[in-house]
Design an enzyme around this catalytic site. Sequence first.
Site, PDB file in Angstrom:
ATOM      1  N   ASP A   1      -8.045   3.698   1.313  1.00 59.04           N
ATOM      2  CA  ASP A   1      -7.151   4.028   2.444  1.00 59.04           C
ATOM      3  C   ASP A   1      -7.891   4.621   3.599  1.00 59.04           C
ATOM      4  O   ASP A   1      -8.564   5.765   3.491  1.00 59.04           O
ATOM      5  CB  ASP A   1      -6.506   5.152   1.714  1.00 59.04           C
ATOM      6  CG  ASP A   1      -4.971   5.444   2.906  1.00 59.04           C
ATOM      7  OD1 ASP A   1      -5.031   5.089   4.135  1.00 59.04           O
ATOM      8  OD2 ASP A   1      -3.987   6.399   2.374  1.00 59.04           O
TER       9      ASP A   1
ATOM     10  N   CYS B 212      -1.214   0.923   7.420  1.00 60.12           N
ATOM     11  CA  CYS B 212      -2.512   0.607   7.644  1.00 60.12           C
ATOM     12  C   CYS B 212      -3.088  -0.584   7.000  1.00 60.12           C
ATOM     13  O   CYS B 212      -3.493  -1.579   7.626  1.00 60.12           O
ATOM     14  CB  CYS B 212      -3.515   1.960   7.099  1.00 60.12           C
ATOM     15  SG  CYS B 212      -3.213   3.271   8.112  1.00 60.12           S
ATOM     16  N   ARG B 213      -3.299  -0.515   5.590  1.00 51.91           N
ATOM     17  CA  ARG B 213      -3.940  -1.633   4.664  1.00 51.91           C
ATOM     18  C   ARG B 213      -2.806  -2.933   4.570  1.00 51.91           C
ATOM     19  O   ARG B 213      -3.538  -4.015   4.715  1.00 51.91           O
ATOM     20  CB  ARG B 213      -4.232  -1.197   3.496  1.00 51.91           C
ATOM     21  CG  ARG B 213      -5.326  -0.322   3.377  1.00 51.91           C
ATOM     22  CD  ARG B 213      -5.545   0.659   2.230  1.00 51.91           C
ATOM     23  NE  ARG B 213      -4.487   1.515   1.933  1.00 51.91           N
ATOM     24  CZ  ARG B 213      -4.276   2.349   0.828  1.00 51.91           C
ATOM     25  NH1 ARG B 213      -5.406   1.901  -0.078  1.00 51.91           N
ATOM     26  NH2 ARG B 213      -3.378   2.899   0.525  1.00 51.91           N
ATOM     27  N   SER B 214      -1.781  -2.715   3.884  1.00 52.32           N
ATOM     28  CA  SER B 214      -0.820  -3.789   3.607  1.00 52.32           C
ATOM     29  C   SER B 214      -0.383  -4.523   5.025  1.00 52.32           C
ATOM     30  O   SER B 214      -0.265  -5.956   4.952  1.00 52.32           O
ATOM     31  CB  SER B 214       0.151  -3.422   2.739  1.00 52.32           C
ATOM     32  OG  SER B 214       1.087  -2.473   3.374  1.00 52.32           O
TER      33      SER B 214
ATOM     34  N   ASN C  95       2.305   1.603   4.189  1.00 55.31           N
ATOM     35  CA  ASN C  95       2.860   0.246   5.000  1.00 55.31           C
ATOM     36  C   ASN C  95       2.509   0.346   6.296  1.00 55.31           C
ATOM     37  O   ASN C  95       3.147  -0.160   7.141  1.00 55.31           O
ATOM     38  CB  ASN C  95       4.023  -0.229   4.585  1.00 55.31           C
ATOM     39  CG  ASN C  95       4.467  -1.629   4.885  1.00 55.31           C
ATOM     40  OD1 ASN C  95       5.455  -1.964   5.428  1.00 55.31           O
ATOM     41  ND2 ASN C  95       3.441  -2.612   4.833  1.00 55.31           N
TER      42      ASN C  95
ATOM     43  N   CYS D 129       0.947  -1.029  -0.116  1.00 58.08           N
ATOM     44  CA  CYS D 129       0.050   0.047   0.155  1.00 58.08           C
ATOM     45  C   CYS D 129       0.807   1.269  -0.009  1.00 58.08           C
ATOM     46  O   CYS D 129       2.089   1.148  -0.232  1.00 58.08           O
ATOM     47  CB  CYS D 129      -0.781   0.163   1.324  1.00 58.08           C
ATOM     48  SG  CYS D 129      -0.217  -0.067   2.828  1.00 58.08           S
TER      49      CYS D 129
END
Length: 148
Positions: free
Chosen positions: A118, A12-14, A10, A7
């Site tokens: 995001d 939050c999402r990934s 690196n 993401c």
Amino acid sequence: MKILMVCLGNICRSPLAEGIMRHLVEEKQLGWEIASAGTGDWHVNEPADKRSIAVAKNFGYDISKQRASHFNKQMFDDFDHILVMDQNNLRDVLKLAGQEGQRRKVKLFLAEDAEVTDPYFDSALFEPVFLQIEERCKQLIAEFLDQD
Ligand code: 4NP
């Protein structure tokens, strides 16, 4: 099999995708290697955002020991699949790709070219993002096993 989740930050999402995927893969004893990276370098070596750590913990996953890293060209050689969260990530990763063999490894994480929003600026998004990522991780495992 080696899978990299990507993401922007690196944090939050990934990291959610990394932690959930690793947990599920370990449960199934598949022996796959899972990692994550960001196309931006602001948060390198930091833990995930505390909201990602908290939502993961609520659902039984510990991502607190993961640390952020910056996506780099070597990762095209180190991983079999590079799964990105949105179109900006796709553009930024493909900018660094060389020949077709590297480009072919890069795909959107979600099916049908959908994007994972995001959640960084909207705390209410962390739970729906978590649930979307968890569901897709389960699908991806089934799809990868099917391709074997
Ligand atoms: P992520 O969210 O890409 O899901 O980790 C973000 C985290 C931090 C920033 C942007 C997005 N940032 O600009 O610091």
